[in-house]
Design a protein around this motif. Structure first.
Motif, short mmCIF file in Angstrom:
data_model
loop_
_atom_site.label_atom_id
_atom_site.label_comp_id
_atom_site.label_asym_id
_atom_site.label_seq_id
_atom_site.Cartn_x
_atom_site.Cartn_y
_atom_site.Cartn_z
N LEU A 52 -3.03 3.47 8.54
CA LEU A 52 -2.30 2.25 8.23
C LEU A 52 -2.88 1.11 9.06
O LEU A 52 -3.08 1.24 10.27
N SER A 53 -3.17 -0.01 8.39
CA SER A 53 -3.80 -1.14 9.06
C SER A 53 -3.14 -2.44 8.62
O SER A 53 -2.49 -2.50 7.57
N VAL B 253 -4.93 0.34 3.95
CA VAL B 253 -5.30 1.67 4.45
C VAL B 253 -6.80 1.64 4.70
O VAL B 253 -7.59 1.50 3.77
N ASP C 267 -10.01 0.10 -3.24
CA ASP C 267 -9.26 1.28 -2.80
C ASP C 267 -10.03 2.52 -3.24
O ASP C 267 -10.81 2.47 -4.19
N ILE D 33 0.87 -1.18 0.00
CA ILE D 33 0.00 0.00 0.00
C ILE D 33 0.90 1.23 0.00
O ILE D 33 2.06 1.18 0.42
N MET E 112 0.99 5.21 1.25
CA MET E 112 0.43 6.29 2.05
C MET E 112 1.58 7.07 2.69
O MET E 112 2.68 6.54 2.86
N TYR F 62 0.13 7.38 13.20
CA TYR F 62 1.13 6.87 12.26
C TYR F 62 2.52 6.96 12.86
O TYR F 62 2.90 7.96 13.47
#
Length: 395
Positions: A271-272, A266, A359, A213, A215, A295
């Protein structure tokens, strides 16, 4: 009448238009085309689109019907409404397919896809670009290898970048691949690869099951080290602006998890990490979600979802604006799940249960100048070979 307006006024008006409308406007006159294709305008339009994300949020959905067929790939854009209403069906231009075909990632309206080749695709304006492979690792190192990709945008340089981590097969009985990996970087602005000299951390990434991902200006992967007891997992991060690596620690309960059961995501802008898979010891299925509330602060990891196996749910895909969670079911349907009362609502969208990708999506003019325009909606295999030799089917 519009032709009589000053360029700065046209610039402001065009910023309010959709990507598809701008493509039509670029055909009206040479001055209009010159303004719309100007890189300054392309970037300004992207920034405007990102600023207006608070309106009708679009979701990009990928799923695959069955396995072993390139014709099973389906892509679509949806509104984040109760029924996930369809905004647009997308025509995938790429058919140079193999069994490991995957959507690497989506960023600023551009998709990066991987099959026998790598290519970038902007479905809003139907432009795509084949990315050349970097150096021939077999020739250079004379040994098998594996690799992982990361795709994102360097806002400081206003440039899309693609990073590749290459793991050379090792000889040690303990480690399958040599560490650290070789690192190569592709920039859209130069359309070329170069090596990153600074060494990467000594972490490994799964051979074909990796996900990524983008970010906070960085690509994130699940990475791990091995020892005789098992695995030690971590989040590996590559910063697109500084072109450097760093790591983020996982929750303690996930550190020794099997890497194939963990995916980065995300969710709700945070953030996951998704934990999802069958555990042979106890014959149980686990699906849970951990979110990093702050974060870069590992102490802020919070378990926000743990699904009862009896509900038949699979992996979480996205947090909805109404607070529900979009998830897959283990029978291959996209569902909306209310954690507070555990209500599951089917959305009538099906695919192979492990093929779903979801997404947020923003329409942009990315690849307007660099990409090839898709004339045919779908290229046949012979056309793809021809594309690499000529531009007969594309202009």
């Amino acid at each position: 009448m519009l032709d009589s307006l000053p360029p700065e006024v046209l610039f402001y008006i065009f910023l309010k238009l959709s990507s598809k409308t701008l493509i039509l406007c670029s055909c009206v006159s040479k001055p209009w085309r010159s303004l719309i294709t100007d890189p300054v305008f392309v970037l300004s339009h992207l920034n405007q689109s990102n600023t207006n994300r608070g309106g009708d949020r679009l979701l990009l959905l990928r799923r695959c019907y069955g396995t072993g067929s390139k014709n099973g790939e389906r892509y679509s854009l949806h509104f984040d409404t109760e029924a996930l209403g369809i905004y647009k069906e997308l025509k995938l231009p790429y058919v140079n397919w193999n069994e490991n075909f995957k959507l690497v990632g989506s960023c600023n309206g551009l998709l990066c896809l991987l099959g026998l080749d790598i290519f970038l695709w902007n479905p809003s304006i139907q432009r795509f670009l084949a990315v050349p492979w970097p150096s021939d690792i077999f020739t250079v190192y004379g040994t098998p290898y594996k690799y992982a990709l990361g795709f994102g945008f360097d806002s400081r340089a206003s440039d899309f970048k693609l990073v590749r981590l290459v793991y050379i097969e090792g000889e040690s009985p303990l480690y399958d691949y040599e560490l650290p990996p070789k690192v190569e970087l592709y920039q859209l602005s130069t359309r070329s690869w170069r090596q990153i000299i600074d060494p990467a951390p000594c972490y490994e990434i799964l051979k074909s099951q990796w996900t990524q991902i983008f970010m906070n200006e960085a690509v994130h992967w699940i990475a791990f080290t091995r020892n005789r007891r098992g695995f030690r997992c971590i989040i590996l991060r590559f910063h697109m602006d500084s072109e450097s690596f760093s790591t983020i620690a996982l929750p303690h309960s996930l550190v020794n998890e099997f890497p194939q059961n963990l995916k980065v995501a995300v969710l709700g802008g945070a953030l996951s990490v998704l934990q999802c898979g069958w555990y042979p010891f106890g014959n149980r299925y686990v699906s849970s979600v951990w979110m990093l509330r702050k974060y870069d602060v590992p102490e802020s990891w919070t378990k926000i979802l743990s699904v009862d196996p009896s509900q038949g749910l699979g992996m979480a895909l996205s947090c909805r604006e109404n607070g529900e969670m979009l998830m897959t079911s283990r029978n291959g349907e996209l569902v909306s799940y209310k954690p507070e009362n555990q209500i599951v609502k089917g959305l009538g969208i099906r695919g192979a249960h492990d093929s779903f990708f979801l997404d947020t999506f923003v329409e942009s003019l990315a690849l307007l100048n660099e990409g090839k325009r898709i004339v045919k909606e779908v290229l046949e295999d012979d056309d793809w070979d021809e594309y690499h030799g000529t531009s007969a089917t594309l202009n």
